[in-house]
Design a protein around this motif. Structure first.
Motif, PDB file in Angstrom:
ATOM      1  N   VAL A 172       0.851  -1.202   0.000  1.00  0.00           N
ATOM      2  CA  VAL A 172       0.000   0.000   0.000  1.00  0.00           C
ATOM      3  C   VAL A 172       0.881   1.246   0.000  1.00  0.00           C
ATOM      4  O   VAL A 172       0.747   2.123  -0.864  1.00  0.00           O
ATOM      5  CB  VAL A 172      -0.947   0.026   1.215  1.00  0.00           C
ATOM      6  N   THR A 173       1.803   1.305   0.941  1.00  0.00           N
ATOM      7  CA  THR A 173       2.683   2.475   1.051  1.00  0.00           C
ATOM      8  C   THR A 173       3.570   2.613  -0.180  1.00  0.00           C
ATOM      9  O   THR A 173       3.761   3.708  -0.712  1.00  0.00           O
ATOM     10  CB  THR A 173       3.569   2.335   2.308  1.00  0.00           C
ATOM     11  N   GLY A 186       1.924 -16.589  -8.009  1.00  0.00           N
ATOM     12  CA  GLY A 186       2.976 -17.606  -7.982  1.00  0.00           C
ATOM     13  C   GLY A 186       2.507 -18.940  -8.545  1.00  0.00           C
ATOM     14  O   GLY A 186       1.452 -19.020  -9.186  1.00  0.00           O
ATOM     15  N   PRO A 187       3.277 -20.005  -8.290  1.00  0.00           N
ATOM     16  CA  PRO A 187       3.003 -21.316  -8.910  1.00  0.00           C
ATOM     17  C   PRO A 187       2.134 -22.250  -8.076  1.00  0.00           C
ATOM     18  O   PRO A 187       1.838 -23.350  -8.538  1.00  0.00           O
ATOM     19  CB  PRO A 187       4.405 -21.900  -9.047  1.00  0.00           C
ATOM     20  N   ASP A 245      -2.467 -19.562  -5.427  1.00  0.00           N
ATOM     21  CA  ASP A 245      -2.258 -18.431  -6.345  1.00  0.00           C
ATOM     22  C   ASP A 245      -3.357 -18.433  -7.410  1.00  0.00           C
ATOM     23  O   ASP A 245      -3.241 -19.087  -8.441  1.00  0.00           O
ATOM     24  CB  ASP A 245      -0.875 -18.536  -6.999  1.00  0.00           C
ATOM     25  N   SER A 274      12.806 -12.213 -10.723  1.00  0.00           N
ATOM     26  CA  SER A 274      12.592 -13.653 -10.760  1.00  0.00           C
ATOM     27  C   SER A 274      11.864 -13.985 -12.060  1.00  0.00           C
ATOM     28  O   SER A 274      11.733 -13.130 -12.941  1.00  0.00           O
ATOM     29  CB  SER A 274      11.804 -14.115  -9.526  1.00  0.00           C
ATOM     30  N   ILE A 283       9.763  -7.533  -5.401  1.00  0.00           N
ATOM     31  CA  ILE A 283       9.451  -7.905  -6.794  1.00  0.00           C
ATOM     32  C   ILE A 283       8.400  -6.944  -7.359  1.00  0.00           C
ATOM     33  O   ILE A 283       8.503  -6.495  -8.505  1.00  0.00           O
ATOM     34  CB  ILE A 283       8.980  -9.376  -6.861  1.00  0.00           C
TER      35      ILE A 283
END
Lengths: 251, 251
Positions: free
Chosen positions: A27-28, A75-76, A80, A136, A155
């Motif tokens: 958020v920030t 993600g995987p 997710d 990544s 990320i």
């Protein structure tokens, strides 16, 4: 003087935030980044890893804001579900994006190869573009005014970095903080009148307790530097006139 | 086995959070407190200091949750509009609560007296009760299933403390964290199958990068201790069987 205001909303997707296990940092981070782009963060919703909750939030917010960002759930693993949920919200199928597949192939070449689980990270709502991820393998995703980012803050930061300067915005909101050793309740009238006297300025009042004393920071905000300075200077002078000691260095 | 699940929502009211100036601490604080009460935080919305935004969020969330909490906007200054907004949402008038007035009178007796600005903090939606505030003068407010708390985290904490044990809840959600030095994408199938094998358990997967290596924490959650332990033990054993090194101390 009435300028177009650009707004964005954020949907934070994650059971880990709602359980209290993880403290959100996106958020920030997003708010600060948006300020520089001249876009205001207008609303945030934090929702669980549940498709119907994600669909509702995405559809409510993408329509009434210029931009919608999401963080988390790309993600995987089985939890997710962001891509599937957003595709459902948009009523488009999920497809494997060829460039995302290539990027994952390259990333995992030296890491055991592209398994079925890893290939999940190449899935996008049909028609989407990619947002580069230099940290990544899994890219972010852009579909129209929707930006799907990673949940891991560093990320997500890299993805925002890749978007810097590419979104249309308005004038950035400028701010100045005026701090004083005063209980905000003692100068509530002064704050209200000062805000009223400078149209286009907003003043927020944030009390604190420090060194055993009561103080407050008054955050003056405007998109026009001269207006901002005039209001902040007037507030500073009025506080001095009342004999209120300034807090060194504002904040 | 199908137990009643109690839910709560939180509306964080504050331009200072949306501007990125202040990092919210109330989401995590409330989530952790609710867990102990056997109540799940189901959704959070962060909205600006704008009446229509507060009204919309409060009315949407108070109906579909057992409890609704708000933080922020109950001070004495012009930007503190929470009470007026919630009264508008409830379509009840705002009145001065006699006990709140007394509490403020006592608190400010040695601090310059009860001014009009300070009296604002005694205003409540008609019919509301007070939540004690031992830190400063302004009490929190309860109206039906709505709990109106301060935005300053340590004052909100004191109000939650006063509410501890007074709200009906269900079974607390228990959790165990299993950490391993493994890329989550390598064991996505194992996670999915393990979760499926233990009905009533959820497993979240949270990757990290530390000491130059990739790892992940798997957070197993359930309301039944024996079920939780069975699932977490099975996951731990399966990871060991695959030769995945455990992360010392879980987290």
């Amino acid at each position: 003087m009435s300028e177009r205001i650009w707004t964005a909303a954020l949907v934070v997707i994650g059971d880990e935030i709602l359980s209290g296990r993880t403290v959100d940092k996106n958020v920030t981070q997003l708010a600060s980044w948006l300020n520089v782009q001249g876009i205001r963060l207008a609303e945030v919703r934090i929702v669980p890893d549940v498709q119907s909750a994600i669909v509702e939030a995405v559809n409510a917010l993408r329509i009434r804001n210029d931009y919608l960002f999401t963080t988390g759930g790309i993600g995987p693993t089985h939890d997710d579900i962001t891509v599937d949920a957003i595709a459902a919200a948009l009523q488009v199928p999920v497809v494997v994006h060829p460039e995302a597949r290539e990027a994952l192939d390259a990333y995992y070449a030296s890491r055991g190869g592209l398994t079925e689980a890893r290939l999940r990270m190449a899935r996008v709502p049909e028609g989407a573009d990619l947002i580069p991820n230099r940290m990544s393998g899994a890219p972010g995703i852009r579909y129209g005014n929707i930006f799907i980012l990673a949940g891991v803050p560093h990320i997500a930061a890299g993805m925002l970095d890749a978007l810097t300067g590419t979104l249309e915005g308005g004038l950035p909101v400028l701010s100045r903080t005026v701090g004083a050793w005063v209980a905000e309740s003692e100068i509530a009238d002064l704050l209200r009148e000062t805000e009223k006297a400078y149209e286009g300025v907003s003043i927020g009042s944030y009390p604190f307790f420090r060194e055993g004393r009561v103080g407050a920071n008054f955050v003056v905000r405007a998109t026009d530097q001269a207006l901002l300075d005039a209001c902040a200077d007037a507030l500073t002078a009025a506080l001095a006139e009342q004999g209120r000691a300034p807090v060194a260095g504002g904040i």
